[in-house]
Design an enzyme around this catalytic site. Structure first.
Site, PDB file in Angstrom:
ATOM      1  N   GLY A 100       0.778  -1.243   0.085  1.00  0.00           N
ATOM      2  CA  GLY A 100      -0.050  -0.035  -0.066  1.00  0.00           C
ATOM      3  C   GLY A 100       0.614   1.408  -0.049  1.00  0.00           C
ATOM      4  N   CYS A 101       1.884   1.205   0.084  1.00  0.00           N
ATOM      5  CA  CYS A 101       3.031   2.285  -0.033  1.00  0.00           C
ATOM      6  C   CYS A 101       3.167   2.695  -1.390  1.00  0.00           C
ATOM      7  CB  CYS A 101       4.310   2.040   0.737  1.00  0.00           C
ATOM      8  SG  CYS A 101       4.435   3.048   2.289  1.00  0.00           S
TER       9      CYS A 101
END
Lengths: 110, 100, 135
Positions: free
Chosen positions: A108-109
């Site tokens: 998710g980064c």
């Protein structure tokens, strides 16, 4: 991409994350930190070791807010907050600490 | 002939089609998601259990293990083989038909 | 965030044969950052994703089953498993991984995440959702 350390070659992705988790050792973490002008203290190691244990157990690198909460639970409220973690890892606690820990970039980064 | 099936019988008709066409004396090897067909006590157990009389049915061990399916949950008569067994089956048969 | 919506992630496929289950799980983990009301549903072969005792050492694939245990940390605390899908596959709740979440408001008490529900109950749940993803 790759870097040389103590006569060994370590493959990384284009952002410097270790390609093979199993190749990690403390010297690799130290080298990566030096490249970022960061000296690893015991406080850094606490977080790095925590991340490695988390990955070992769940097979993912935790998102930053999950990391913050879990650190707070394990190491105490004075460490489980973004201010403390950002002071240790100014490039972002999840991103930077995961890199030194030899983990992939947190899910998710971007 | 060796038939391989790599799809779950719950979401594909490949096992059913294979069983309909495989002649007695054939070998069937369940691989990948096909290994779910080896489970006892499911709504698809009967069709494979019937076939084990005339057809030798095998399931690939590493694929069972990956999916958490222990041998004691399989239809009796199904033999579990490793990758070496897969190769032996392919060599022992003149043809290999993959039901993809 | 002004308004929370009800998100449902439906998992219908078995693990390892395709990339859908792992990709779906990652979408749930990423989506958890948006603090919506999230639940996951496991139906059809999707129930096999929660099978306990998965061990990929011999097949050389990544075993992502431990990651389901992290869902509680991401505040994904409702995993609905369809009873009919289990029964059709000869499975019971005891064949699934025990998954829990810790309730911060209840002195970190461990509570079960998995709820076994009937097809009819799921049908009603589905109707209540604002957003539904299917993997």
């Amino acid at each position: 991409m790759a870097f040389e350390l103590n006569g060994r070659t370590y493959e990384t992705d284009e952002e410097g994350y270790l390609a093979d988790l199993s190749e990690w050792n403390r010297e690799v973490a130290g080298y990566m930190a030096t490249e970022d002008d960061c000296d690893l203290s015991e406080n850094h190691w606490e977080v790095i070791n925590f991340l490695r244990e988390y990955y070992e157990e769940y097979q993912i690198a935790p998102a930053v807010r999950v990391l913050t909460k879990a650190i707070g639970k394990k190491l105490g409220k004075d460490k489980g907050n973004s201010k403390y973690l950002y002071e240790l890892f100014p490039y972002g606690p999840a991103k930077q600490a995961c890199k030194y820990a030899g983990l992939p970039k947190p899910t998710g980064c971007v | 002939m060796l038939h391989t099936v790599n799809k779950s019988p719950f979401e594909s008709t490949s096992l059913k089609t294979c069983l309909g066409l495989a002649q007695s004396g054939s070998d069937i090897l369940l691989i990948e998601d096909g290994v779910y067909g080896a489970l006892a006590g499911t709504i698809h157990t009967a069709m494979l259990a019937q076939a084990t009389g005339t057809i030798s049915v095998y399931a690939l061990g590493p694929d069972l293990k990956a999916r958490g399916l222990p041998e004691d949950r399989l239809i009796p008569g199904i033999k579990v083989v490793g990758y070496d067994g897969f190769v032996e089956l392919a060599c022992a048969n003149d043809k290999v038909q993959s039901w993809l | 965030m002004s308004e929370t919506k009800k998100f449902m992630y439906i998992n219908r496929r078995p693990p390892y044969g395709t990339v859908y289950p792992l990709e779906g799980l990652e979408v749930v983990l990423i989506g958890a950052a948006f603090e919506q009301e999230v639940c996951m549903v496991f139906i059809s072969d999707g129930v096999f994703q929660l099978r306990q005792g998965q061990d990929t050492i011999d097949s050389g694939m990544k075993n992502f089953s431990p990651t389901y245990r992290a869902l509680g940390d991401y505040e994904v605390t409702r995993l609905y498993v369809e009873r009919e899908s289990l029964e059709e596959r000869g499975l019971t709740e005891a064949d699934l991984m025990p998954l829990t979440w810790e309730d911060e408001d209840d002195d970190w008490a461990e509570k079960p995440s998995i709820q076994i529900v009937s097809r009819a109950q799921l049908s009603d749940l589905l109707e209540e959702q604002d957003v539904v993803f299917n993997f």
